[in-house]
Enzyme design. Structure first.
Site, short mmCIF file in Angstrom:
data_model
loop_
_atom_site.label_atom_id
_atom_site.label_comp_id
_atom_site.label_asym_id
_atom_site.label_seq_id
_atom_site.Cartn_x
_atom_site.Cartn_y
_atom_site.Cartn_z
N LYS A 170 -67.50 106.85 47.67
CA LYS A 170 -66.92 106.58 46.35
C LYS A 170 -65.82 107.60 46.02
CE LYS A 170 -71.02 107.04 44.32
NZ LYS A 170 -71.90 107.33 45.47
N ARG A 202 -75.22 103.66 36.47
CA ARG A 202 -76.25 103.90 37.48
C ARG A 202 -77.61 103.38 37.05
NH1 ARG A 202 -73.88 108.58 40.16
NH2 ARG A 202 -75.29 109.30 41.77
N ARG A 222 -70.48 117.60 54.13
CA ARG A 222 -69.44 117.54 53.11
C ARG A 222 -69.05 118.92 52.59
NH1 ARG A 222 -70.07 113.56 48.21
NH2 ARG A 222 -72.12 114.53 48.12
N ARG A 240 -71.97 121.36 47.97
CA ARG A 240 -72.68 121.05 46.73
C ARG A 240 -74.13 121.45 46.87
NH1 ARG A 240 -71.06 114.93 45.08
NH2 ARG A 240 -73.31 114.85 44.67
N ARG A 281 -82.32 111.60 46.19
CA ARG A 281 -81.20 110.85 45.61
C ARG A 281 -81.22 109.40 46.09
NH1 ARG A 281 -76.72 114.84 47.55
NH2 ARG A 281 -75.22 113.27 46.85
P1 AP5 Z 1 -67.95 110.96 49.36
O1 AP5 Z 1 -66.77 110.06 49.22
O2 AP5 Z 1 -67.84 112.31 48.73
O3 AP5 Z 1 -69.27 110.21 48.88
P2 AP5 Z 1 -69.73 109.66 47.46
O4 AP5 Z 1 -69.98 108.19 47.58
O5 AP5 Z 1 -68.76 110.09 46.39
O6 AP5 Z 1 -71.15 110.36 47.37
P3 AP5 Z 1 -71.77 111.39 46.33
O7 AP5 Z 1 -72.75 112.20 47.08
O8 AP5 Z 1 -70.73 112.09 45.54
O9 AP5 Z 1 -72.52 110.37 45.41
P4 AP5 Z 1 -73.69 110.63 44.47
O10 AP5 Z 1 -73.74 109.32 43.78
O11 AP5 Z 1 -74.92 111.09 45.10
O12 AP5 Z 1 -73.19 111.89 43.60
P5 AP5 Z 1 -72.54 112.03 42.16
O13 AP5 Z 1 -71.61 113.16 42.21
O14 AP5 Z 1 -72.06 110.71 41.66
O15 AP5 Z 1 -68.26 111.09 50.92
C1 AP5 Z 1 -69.34 111.88 51.38
C2 AP5 Z 1 -68.95 112.60 52.68
O16 AP5 Z 1 -68.71 111.65 53.71
C3 AP5 Z 1 -67.66 113.42 52.57
O17 AP5 Z 1 -67.81 114.58 53.34
C4 AP5 Z 1 -66.58 112.50 53.15
O18 AP5 Z 1 -65.53 113.24 53.73
C5 AP5 Z 1 -67.36 111.71 54.19
N1 AP5 Z 1 -66.89 110.33 54.30
C6 AP5 Z 1 -66.49 109.50 53.29
N2 AP5 Z 1 -66.16 108.29 53.76
C7 AP5 Z 1 -66.37 108.34 55.11
C8 AP5 Z 1 -66.22 107.37 56.17
N3 AP5 Z 1 -65.78 106.11 55.92
N4 AP5 Z 1 -66.56 107.76 57.44
C9 AP5 Z 1 -67.01 109.03 57.69
N5 AP5 Z 1 -67.16 109.97 56.73
C10 AP5 Z 1 -66.85 109.63 55.45
O19 AP5 Z 1 -73.80 112.40 41.29
C11 AP5 Z 1 -74.49 113.62 41.47
C12 AP5 Z 1 -75.69 113.69 40.51
O20 AP5 Z 1 -75.21 113.68 39.15
C13 AP5 Z 1 -76.67 112.52 40.57
O21 AP5 Z 1 -77.63 112.73 41.58
C14 AP5 Z 1 -77.26 112.57 39.16
O22 AP5 Z 1 -78.22 113.58 39.06
C15 AP5 Z 1 -76.07 112.95 38.30
N6 AP5 Z 1 -75.36 111.77 37.80
C16 AP5 Z 1 -74.08 111.39 38.15
N7 AP5 Z 1 -73.75 110.24 37.53
C17 AP5 Z 1 -74.82 109.89 36.77
C18 AP5 Z 1 -75.10 108.79 35.92
N8 AP5 Z 1 -74.19 107.81 35.73
N9 AP5 Z 1 -76.31 108.74 35.32
C19 AP5 Z 1 -77.22 109.71 35.49
N10 AP5 Z 1 -77.03 110.77 36.30
C20 AP5 Z 1 -75.85 110.87 36.93
ZN ZN Z 2 -68.94 111.43 44.75
#
Ligand code: AP5
Ligand code: ZN
Length: 217
Positions: free
Chosen positions: A13, A89, A128, A161, A172
């Site tokens: 994402k 979410r 990452r 992170r 997660r």
């Molecule tokens: P990356 O693009 O960074 O992945 P992502 O989908 O953004 O994954 P996240 O881990 O950020 O998602 P998340 O939903 O767990 O975390 P969030 O910050 O939203 O890619 C990941 C890695 O893979 C990178 O190293 C990249 O280079 C590599 N990569 C990417 N694409 C690739 C490909 N095609 N091939 C190979 N490698 C690739 O949330 C964190 C926390 O915040 C949650 O756990 C929760 O506690 C809280 N939170 C956030 N939003 C909410 C909400 N709406 N409600 C309640 N709690 C929330």
């Molecule tokens: Zn993310």
């Protein structure tokens, strides 16, 4: 464009969203990034959120809904549309978003799901590296920075992170399947849902996204 990007942790994402932002000159709102910026500023909200995030749980609906509402109303970049990353979410978050957009008479156009097997996510998450100030992310193997542990653009240090370890990832993913998968179902019934194979390499995922936008024009 007005769209949401869904998918499990590590689906890509945060990798794809900045490209969409550039293409459409819209805002990129990532609730995870917003919460991490509260943590960095050591606010009381940040301190509370950190415990939940490190444990792989979800921060309360009221908090994240409030953050998104405030950004959509005040962030000038959102005048050109928005891409929501990591929100909604939960079903209550999806309902709150629908209500906000209905009031503005500007409904969602795309709900894109990045689909990928859980098994592929461990390597992505544990490798990452992020630039905290911008939210830019790299991968030690799949997308290494030009200079070791340094952001390509600012030269500032990259960090891992605190929730990017195998144990927190497991929680997660459990949270994702229990609470966020139903949100995918919610959009499947609306006609704006599309799925993309997120196991492809990043350039290919981007091409699939472009197809989603083209299909409508
Ligand atoms: P990356 O693009 O960074 O992945 P992502 O989908 O953004 O994954 P996240 O881990 O950020 O998602 P998340 O939903 O767990 O975390 P969030 O910050 O939203 O890619 C990941 C890695 O893979 C990178 O190293 C990249 O280079 C590599 N990569 C990417 N694409 C690739 C490909 N095609 N091939 C190979 N490698 C690739 O949330 C964190 C926390 O915040 C949650 O756990 C929760 O506690 C809280 N939170 C956030 N939003 C909410 C909400 N709406 N409600 C309640 N709690 C929330
Ligand atoms: Zn993310």
């Amino acid at each position: 464009v007005r769209m949401i990007l869904m998918g499990p942790p590590g689906a890509g994402k945060g990798t794809q969203a900045p490209k969409i932002k550039e293409k459409f000159s819209c805002c990129h709102l990532a609730t995870g990034d917003m919460l991490r910026s509260q943590i960095a500023k050591k606010t009381s909200l940040g301190k509370e959120a950190k415990k939940i995030m490190d444990a792989g749980g979800l921060v309360s609906d009221d908090i994240v809904i409030g953050m998104i509402k405030a950004e959509l109303e005040t962030n000038k970049e959102c005048k050109g549309g928005f891409i929501l990353d990591g929100f909604p979410r939960t079903i209550p978050q999806a309902e709150a978003l629908d209500k906000m957009l209905a009031e503005k008479k500007s409904p969602l156009q795309h709900a894109v799901e990045l689909q990928i097997d859980d098994a592929l996510l461990v390597a992505r998450i544990t490798g990452r590296l992020v630039h905290p100030a911008s939210g830019r992310s790299y991968h030690s193997t799949f997308n290494p920075p030009k200079s070791y542990m340094k952001d390509d653009i600012t030269g500032e240090a990259l960090v891992q992170r605190s929730d990017d370890n195998a144990e927190a990832l497991k929680k997660r993913l459990t949270t994702y399947h229990a609470q966020t998968a139903p949100v995918v179902g919610y959009y499947k019934n609306t006609g704006i849902w599309k799925a993309i194979d997120a196991s492809q390499e990043p350039g290919q995922v981007w091409k699939s996204l472009l197809n989603v936008f083209d299909a409508d024009n």
